[in-house]
Write an enzyme that holds these catalytic residues in place. Structure first.
Site, mmCIF file in Angstrom:
data_model
loop_
_atom_site.group_PDB
_atom_site.id
_atom_site.type_symbol
_atom_site.label_atom_id
_atom_site.label_comp_id
_atom_site.label_asym_id
_atom_site.label_seq_id
_atom_site.Cartn_x
_atom_site.Cartn_y
_atom_site.Cartn_z
ATOM 1 N N HIS A 149 0.826 -1.201 0.084
ATOM 2 C CA HIS A 149 -0.049 0.180 -0.139
ATOM 3 C C HIS A 149 0.893 1.177 -0.076
ATOM 4 O O HIS A 149 1.987 1.165 0.473
ATOM 5 C CB HIS A 149 -0.948 0.124 1.251
ATOM 6 C CG HIS A 149 -1.754 -1.143 1.419
ATOM 7 N ND1 HIS A 149 -1.329 -2.164 2.296
ATOM 8 C CD2 HIS A 149 -3.055 -1.304 1.119
ATOM 9 C CE1 HIS A 149 -2.519 -2.870 2.295
ATOM 10 N NE2 HIS A 149 -3.270 -2.696 1.568
ATOM 11 N N ASP B 14 2.428 1.817 3.340
ATOM 12 C CA ASP B 14 3.259 0.826 3.956
ATOM 13 C C ASP B 14 4.602 1.279 3.582
ATOM 14 O O ASP B 14 5.619 1.098 4.382
ATOM 15 C CB ASP B 14 3.218 -0.579 3.378
ATOM 16 C CG ASP B 14 1.717 -1.354 3.317
ATOM 17 O OD1 ASP B 14 0.795 -1.076 4.309
ATOM 18 O OD2 ASP B 14 1.321 -2.136 2.621
ATOM 19 N N MET C 238 2.661 -5.711 -7.898
ATOM 20 C CA MET C 238 1.131 -5.020 -7.476
ATOM 21 C C MET C 238 1.466 -4.032 -6.408
ATOM 22 O O MET C 238 2.477 -4.104 -5.586
ATOM 23 C CB MET C 238 0.404 -6.493 -6.952
ATOM 24 C CG MET C 238 -1.199 -5.712 -6.615
ATOM 25 S SD MET C 238 -1.326 -5.225 -4.941
ATOM 26 C CE MET C 238 -1.717 -6.488 -3.913
ATOM 27 N N GLU D 222 -11.197 -6.171 -5.151
ATOM 28 C CA GLU D 222 -10.861 -7.200 -4.210
ATOM 29 C C GLU D 222 -12.229 -7.408 -3.236
ATOM 30 O O GLU D 222 -12.465 -6.217 -2.578
ATOM 31 C CB GLU D 222 -9.709 -7.042 -3.368
ATOM 32 C CG GLU D 222 -9.599 -8.179 -2.431
ATOM 33 C CD GLU D 222 -8.283 -7.924 -1.404
ATOM 34 O OE1 GLU D 222 -7.256 -7.429 -1.809
ATOM 35 O OE2 GLU D 222 -8.428 -8.613 -0.604
ATOM 36 N N LYS E 264 -14.962 -8.184 -0.247
ATOM 37 C CA LYS E 264 -14.832 -8.938 0.834
ATOM 38 C C LYS E 264 -16.178 -8.472 1.595
ATOM 39 O O LYS E 264 -16.738 -7.542 1.199
ATOM 40 C CB LYS E 264 -13.802 -8.279 1.947
ATOM 41 C CG LYS E 264 -13.726 -8.833 3.176
ATOM 42 C CD LYS E 264 -12.323 -8.073 4.026
ATOM 43 C CE LYS E 264 -12.339 -8.995 5.219
ATOM 44 N NZ LYS E 264 -11.215 -8.262 6.067
ATOM 45 N N GLU F 185 -10.038 -13.387 -2.754
ATOM 46 C CA GLU F 185 -9.212 -13.997 -1.578
ATOM 47 C C GLU F 185 -9.906 -14.833 -0.981
ATOM 48 O O GLU F 185 -11.276 -14.975 -0.694
ATOM 49 C CB GLU F 185 -9.109 -12.681 -0.454
ATOM 50 C CG GLU F 185 -8.310 -13.206 0.686
ATOM 51 C CD GLU F 185 -7.878 -12.163 1.665
ATOM 52 O OE1 GLU F 185 -7.215 -11.057 1.142
ATOM 53 O OE2 GLU F 185 -8.122 -12.302 2.799
ATOM 54 N N HIS G 107 -12.112 -14.305 2.174
ATOM 55 C CA HIS G 107 -13.095 -13.383 2.093
ATOM 56 C C HIS G 107 -14.519 -14.159 1.649
ATOM 57 O O HIS G 107 -15.698 -13.835 2.194
ATOM 58 C CB HIS G 107 -12.856 -12.041 1.015
ATOM 59 C CG HIS G 107 -11.998 -11.423 1.428
ATOM 60 N ND1 HIS G 107 -11.480 -10.208 0.840
ATOM 61 C CD2 HIS G 107 -11.052 -11.529 2.762
ATOM 62 C CE1 HIS G 107 -10.384 -9.808 1.495
ATOM 63 N NE2 HIS G 107 -10.046 -10.349 2.595
ATOM 64 N N ASP H 71 -5.442 -13.458 -3.850
ATOM 65 C CA ASP H 71 -5.058 -13.406 -2.437
ATOM 66 C C ASP H 71 -5.157 -14.850 -1.925
ATOM 67 O O ASP H 71 -6.359 -15.199 -1.630
ATOM 68 C CB ASP H 71 -5.722 -12.312 -1.966
ATOM 69 C CG ASP H 71 -4.917 -10.966 -1.769
ATOM 70 O OD1 ASP H 71 -4.224 -10.857 -2.851
ATOM 71 O OD2 ASP H 71 -5.355 -9.968 -1.244
ATOM 72 N N ASP I 120 -11.793 -12.343 10.549
ATOM 73 C CA ASP I 120 -10.902 -12.179 9.469
ATOM 74 C C ASP I 120 -9.660 -13.029 9.874
ATOM 75 O O ASP I 120 -8.593 -12.049 10.746
ATOM 76 C CB ASP I 120 -10.647 -10.982 9.077
ATOM 77 C CG ASP I 120 -9.670 -10.605 7.719
ATOM 78 O OD1 ASP I 120 -9.126 -11.994 7.248
ATOM 79 O OD2 ASP I 120 -9.462 -9.681 7.260
ATOM 80 N N ASP J 4 -6.968 -14.863 8.318
ATOM 81 C CA ASP J 4 -5.718 -14.662 7.431
ATOM 82 C C ASP J 4 -4.787 -15.451 7.837
ATOM 83 O O ASP J 4 -3.503 -15.198 7.983
ATOM 84 C CB ASP J 4 -5.219 -13.176 7.669
ATOM 85 C CG ASP J 4 -5.778 -12.110 6.799
ATOM 86 O OD1 ASP J 4 -6.535 -12.538 5.988
ATOM 87 O OD2 ASP J 4 -5.826 -10.826 7.094
ATOM 88 N N ASP K 16 -1.953 -13.232 1.117
ATOM 89 C CA ASP K 16 -2.339 -12.031 1.828
ATOM 90 C C ASP K 16 -2.741 -12.557 3.350
ATOM 91 O O ASP K 16 -3.957 -12.887 3.715
ATOM 92 C CB ASP K 16 -3.467 -11.338 1.321
ATOM 93 C CG ASP K 16 -3.750 -9.972 2.149
ATOM 94 O OD1 ASP K 16 -3.134 -9.740 2.782
ATOM 95 O OD2 ASP K 16 -5.092 -9.522 1.429
HETATM 96 C C1 GCO Z 1 -8.087 -7.402 4.310
HETATM 97 C C2 GCO Z 1 -7.802 -7.387 2.870
HETATM 98 C C3 GCO Z 1 -6.555 -6.597 2.745
HETATM 99 C C4 GCO Z 1 -6.280 -6.188 1.183
HETATM 100 C C5 GCO Z 1 -5.133 -5.414 0.842
HETATM 101 C C6 GCO Z 1 -4.694 -5.099 -0.418
HETATM 102 O O1 GCO Z 1 -9.028 -8.347 4.657
HETATM 103 O O2 GCO Z 1 -7.441 -6.766 5.081
HETATM 104 O O3 GCO Z 1 -7.505 -8.636 2.185
HETATM 105 O O4 GCO Z 1 -5.326 -7.209 3.125
HETATM 106 O O5 GCO Z 1 -5.686 -7.170 0.288
HETATM 107 O O6 GCO Z 1 -5.472 -3.900 1.680
HETATM 108 O O7 GCO Z 1 -5.533 -4.360 -1.215
HETATM 109 MN MN MN Z 2 -6.483 -9.205 0.485
HETATM 110 MN MN MN Z 3 -8.551 -10.305 3.501
#
Ligand code: GCO
Ligand code: MN
Ligand code: MN
Length: 388
Positions: free
Chosen positions: A55, A58, A89, A182, A184, A218, A221, A246, A256, A258, A288
């Site tokens: 980002h 970041d 990306m 993306e 979610k 993702e 998601h 992702d 979430d 991850d 991700d």
């Molecule tokens: C989340 C998202 C993020 C995005 C990221 C890139 O659930 O927090 O997946 O990790 O992928 O902001 O756009």
């Molecule tokens: Mn993501």
């Molecule tokens: Mn995510």
């Protein structure tokens, strides 16, 4: 047999925010000291990743002075050169800052919407500067807690207007960039617009430049929403819209999580890897995900290595599945077609319709046919469990 070493051709990438996560959660602060972007690139180089994504914020903190920004970019570039990592990306942080508390492109405040556009144009410049070819839009704050607060049709129009504006900007700058939305369903908002791959695919067709825009699905998601991730990915692929992916893992109906790729549901992960490899998906395999909050940076490396190693193990299992004669015999049996109805189906004609309507297809006898799906699934499990 392969030693499951990641190579550049595997296109394994991580976000700076993934291995750089300091382990904050809604109930607790950091458990790891932050590392600079350059050090995170070195960490990714050490574990064998191909690329790093970021980002805007970041890489360059929002409050950095121009001199600080220049120094950070120089160090980052040096680390990329040292390690050979690339930046496939980039994306915009449109969620962390308080200004985005009611969304960015869909905020009710036109000044916030303008700021989101401005921030994204600058972030696109920063992505392109390091070679990004895919630009991700994750609308984390684009949603509501109460639909009394925002008109969902208006929100869709605002989202569309923003993406049209930014496609215009990318074209004007002659950037070689594709956009990837993306989806979610929720978190951090109560409900997020464009909740699933399907919502996003339909929305893309309403844009001024649909050919520039695809999706970045993702695992976590769709899984959070109890949906079948592979089906969404397959639909995106079929539409020519799988621009990025992702990878991580997640228990359904939870926050979430991850988790490391394949950590929760190895069978789903296997079928996903098999799909990506079978169709020859050519984009980044972007993890991700985050290391458990229990880990120090050695554990973060274990996490990153684990994501890639699991992918490669599953890729080998997929090749094994494709080469297994018993499995392939079942696949052939399931899909058997004697061709007898081909003249009556396929592309429409008045004659075919008339002939098909009058043919006795004997559904009762068709229904008697047994399908060996138990055997096929058991063989799949046996490939996965390592006994075939
Ligand atoms: C989340 C998202 C993020 C995005 C990221 C890139 O659930 O927090 O997946 O990790 O992928 O902001 O756009
Ligand atoms: Mn993501
Ligand atoms: Mn995510």
């Amino acid at each position: 047999m392969s030693n499951f070493q990641p190579l550049p051709e595997h296109k394994f990438t991580f976000g700076l925010w993934t291995v750089g996560s300091v382990g904050r959660d809604p109930f607790g602060g950091p458990v790891r000291d932050p590392k600079s972007s350059a050090d995170l690139v070195r960490l990714l180089g050490e574990v064998g990743a191909y690329g790093v994504n970021y980002h805007d914020s970041d890489l360059i903190p929002v409050d950095a002075t121009p001199a600080e920004a220049a120094a950070i970019k120089k160090d980052f570039r040096k680390a990329l050169d040292e390690t050979g990592l690339v930046v496939p990306m980039a994306t915009t942080d449109l969620f962390r800052d308080a200004v985005f508390k009611d969304g960015a492109f869909t905020s009710n405040d036109p000044k916030v919407r303008a700021y989101a556009l401005q921030k994204t144009m600058k972030a696109m410049d920063l992505g392109v500067e390091f070679g990004a070819k895919v630009y991700v839009f994750w609308g984390g704050r684009e949603g509501t807690e109460s639909d009394a607060t925002k008109n969902p049709v208006e929100a869709g129009k605002r989202f569309r207007e923003a993406l049209n504006f930014l496609c215009g900007y990318a074209k004007d700058q002659k950037y070689d960039l594709k956009f990837a939305l993306e989806p979610k369903p929720n978190e951090p908002r109560g409900d997020i617009y464009l909740a699933t791959v399907g919502h996003a695919l339909a929305f893309i067709n309403t844009l001024d430049h649909p050919e520039m825009v695809g999706v970045n699905p993702e695992v976590a998601h769709e899984t959070m929403a109890g949906l079948n991730f592979l089906h969404g990915v397959a639909q995106a692929w079929d539409a020519g819209k799988l621009f990025h992916i992702d990878l991580n893992d997640q228990n359904p109906s939870r926050y979430d999580q991850d988790f490391r790729f394949g950590a929760v549901n190895p069978k789903n992960a296997f079928l996903l890897v098999k799909f990506l490899e079978d169709v020859k998906y050519n984009g980044s395999r972007h993890f991700d995900a985050h290391a458990y909050r229990t880990e120090d940076y050695e554990g973060v490396k274990d996490f990153a290595r684990g994501c890639m190693r699991t992918y490669l193990i599953l890729k080998e299992k997929a090749a094994r599945w494709n080469a297994d004669p018993d499995i392939q015999a079942l696949v052939a049996e399931i899909n058997a077609d004697d061709g007898s109805l081909a003249p009556l189906t396929g592309a429409y004609s008045t004659e075919k319709a008339a002939a098909l309507k009058s043919r006795d297809l004997q559904p009762a006898s068709l229904a008697l046919r047994g399908l060996p799906y138990e055997r096929l699934d058991q063989l799949t499990i046996e490939v996965l469990l390592g006994v075939r």
